[in-house]
Every structure is written in C-alpha cells, then in structure tokens.
Design a protein around this motif. Sequence first.
Motif, short mmCIF file in Angstrom:
data_model
loop_
_atom_site.label_atom_id
_atom_site.label_comp_id
_atom_site.label_asym_id
_atom_site.label_seq_id
_atom_site.Cartn_x
_atom_site.Cartn_y
_atom_site.Cartn_z
N PRO A 125 0.82 -1.21 0.00
CA PRO A 125 0.00 0.00 0.00
C PRO A 125 0.86 1.27 0.00
CG PRO A 125 -0.56 -1.45 1.84
CD PRO A 125 0.71 -1.96 1.26
N ILE A 126 0.26 2.33 -0.49
CA ILE A 126 0.92 3.63 -0.51
C ILE A 126 0.09 4.61 0.32
CG2 ILE A 126 1.51 5.63 -1.95
CD1 ILE A 126 2.14 3.67 -4.21
N ARG A 127 0.76 5.29 1.27
CA ARG A 127 0.07 6.37 1.99
C ARG A 127 0.40 7.68 1.34
NH1 ARG A 127 1.05 10.01 6.57
NH2 ARG A 127 2.83 8.83 7.41
N ILE A 128 -0.63 8.38 0.94
CA ILE A 128 -0.48 9.74 0.45
C ILE A 128 -0.46 10.65 1.66
CG2 ILE A 128 -1.60 11.59 -0.83
CD1 ILE A 128 -2.81 9.39 -2.64
N GLY A 129 0.67 11.30 1.89
CA GLY A 129 0.82 12.14 3.07
C GLY A 129 0.79 13.61 2.72
N VAL A 130 -0.35 14.26 2.95
CA VAL A 130 -0.47 15.70 2.71
C VAL A 130 -0.13 16.43 3.99
CG1 VAL A 130 -2.06 17.58 2.15
CG2 VAL A 130 -2.20 15.41 0.91
N ASN A 131 0.73 17.44 3.89
CA ASN A 131 1.13 18.23 5.05
C ASN A 131 0.87 19.70 4.77
OD1 ASN A 131 2.80 19.71 6.98
ND2 ASN A 131 3.72 17.74 7.46
N ALA A 132 0.21 20.36 5.72
CA ALA A 132 -0.15 21.77 5.52
C ALA A 132 1.07 22.64 5.25
CB ALA A 132 -0.90 22.30 6.74
N GLY A 133 2.22 22.23 5.72
CA GLY A 133 3.42 23.04 5.56
C GLY A 133 4.10 22.90 4.22
N SER A 134 3.62 21.97 3.39
CA SER A 134 4.30 21.75 2.10
C SER A 134 3.30 21.53 0.97
CB SER A 134 5.26 20.57 2.20
OG SER A 134 4.58 19.41 2.64
#
Length: 358
Positions: A125-134
């Motif tokens: 599996p792949i986790r899409i990691g969205v971060n408010a700082g980037s």
Amino acid sequence: MKRRKSRPVQLGGVTVGGDAPVSVQSMTNTDTRDAAATIAQIRRLVQAGCEIVRVAVPDREAARALSEIKKNITIPLVADIHFDYRLALAAIEAGVDGLRINPGNIGGRDKVAEVVKAAGRKKIPIRIGVNAGSLEKDLAGDGEITPEAMVESALRHIAILEDLNFFDIKISLKASDVPLMINAYRLLAGKVDYPLHVGVTEAGTVLRGSIKSAVGIGILLWEGIGDTIRVSLTGDPIQEVRAAYEILRALGLRRRGVEIISCPTCGRTQIDLINIACAVEDRLAGLDMPLRVAVMGCVVNGPGEARHADVGIAGGKGEGLIFRKGRVIRKVPEALLVEELVKEIDDLVNGRNRDEGF
C-alpha cells in the motif's frame, strides 16, 4: 460512536480500515543507515505496543539498510520517501510493507508509474501524506492554508494513483493547527472511502504535543473518523505509543496495558501520593495486560474509586489500604505501599493467567 466505513488495506500482518481496530504507529528517530540502532528502537516500540513503524529513507545508504531492518522486526515496516522515486523502488525491493510518498514530488508521471507498478506487483500500500506546511504553490495561496486546499491536494495525488489503476491507498492530512487538521479530515472523509491515517504533525514536546494530539485525534475518532493514528512528539517515540493508547483507551476504542486512576491530591492527602503514583506508573509500564489500578490519596474518594478497579490503594496518615476488587486486603505503612501494591498486582496477574490457561 459510529465508525466511518472505509475499505480495508493490508499492511503486512496489520489490517488498516474496514472493521479492524484503530492501529497505533510511530516513527523511528534513529539514523536509518544505522540498522542496529534502528532495529533496537523498533523492538522497544513493539514492547510499548507499536503496531506499525515508519522509517525515513533519505538516501541510498538508508534504503540499503531496509532489508536488514525488515528481517529483524516483527511489525510492518513503512518507508518514508521524498523527491527520489528510485528510493521508493529500492525500498520495495528491500521488502518494506508500505510506502509513504507524495506522488507529486517523486518525479514525473512515468516515475510515479514505475513505483506504482512495483508496489502493485508486491501488494504494497501507498500512503499519500499531505502536510499543511508543504502544499503545492497554487494551493498555498497567500500563505493561509485552508481545509479545502489540503483536501484538493489529497484528491490530486489520489487521482494520479487511480489513473494508474492503483487503489491500495491510505491518506493523511496533517497540520500543526488542530482546527485546520480536524476540518480537513472531516471534509475528506465524506469524499473518499480510503482508510485515514490521523495525526497532528509537529505537535510539540511530550506534554504540549500529547494535549494537542489528544484533542485533534480524539475529536475525529469520536466522530468515527480514523483508522490508524500516530501521536507526533518531539521526544522518545515510545512516548508517542503510550500517548496513542491513552487516547484510544479514553474513548473506549482499545484497552492495552495498565490504566492508572490517581487523584490530583488536595489538603486531605497525608501520603506522598505524587511520587507514589509516578513510581507505580514506572513499575507497571511494561505490563501489557489490561488492568485498572487506583492510586488514591485519602478515604473520601479512595475506597469508591478503588472499588471499581482491579486493585488499588487509598492513603491515610503515613499508611494506606490495599484494595482488590473493592475488598480491603490489608493496611501497610506508606514506605511499603508501592512494593505491596506491585506484589498484589503480580498475584492478580499470575492468578488470571492460571485461570485463563496461559
């Protein structure tokens, strides 16, 4: 609370989403290139209850260490990759159980396609990691990040993978601002059925970070949103795991290890309850059997609280009563309270093990 329905994703031996319990994860802060140190820290995390562990993979040397790390741990291993798709391919080849990437920052579509093809072949599996700082520049606007912008970023990354016929996806929408993080997850939860990895990023030191995480993660879990969690703290990652279980325990979602009920002390307290409670907590930190232990300072609330605990103490003047299942066992001097309480717990645990055929 009603749990949000999400499609299950298999991460090694751990199911994330669906009807699976909310899982607890952490991230090592060792140098991944030092396989021995990383393995040692992961083993300590496992003892604390960690169920999924993530490691940073900043370069080829770190990627080469992954196979050795994987061979020597017992929980799923996730590789955290940024900017270089070749590191993702190397991590897959090393046998990791999952990837954390942003499809938009590891190369062009052809590079993403290579990673997706390799991950799909090995069912990683792949986790899409969205971060408010980037966030992407067009979504960051004038610097004021909105929940809508974070969700749009996630949907863009999801679309890249879906267009490549890849659906083995988890998603996170992390921010250090708790209301922003909560609202972003709420918004995304109604748009997709992928499992959600929930956390407050850059939450801070152990005290501040635990409080921010308890508020942010706790609200979402109470609303049924969240399939796996990480409490991000500036400190020993063992504290992340302990804080995560306390959050889950407080919401009635998981019960692991000892729950210590202790009073805040007041002018009626005539024993050194603060040090006694801390000593009890330290002594029982490694016990993973679910027990409720009451450490109370006086007879006003003590006996009542101890009555609902598996075992406990209620303090008097320089002494205390040992309770077990609401029944007074004996009176002991203050200096012996911790030892006698731990002995009582040992007897209770050993007796329970015998009764259950362990």
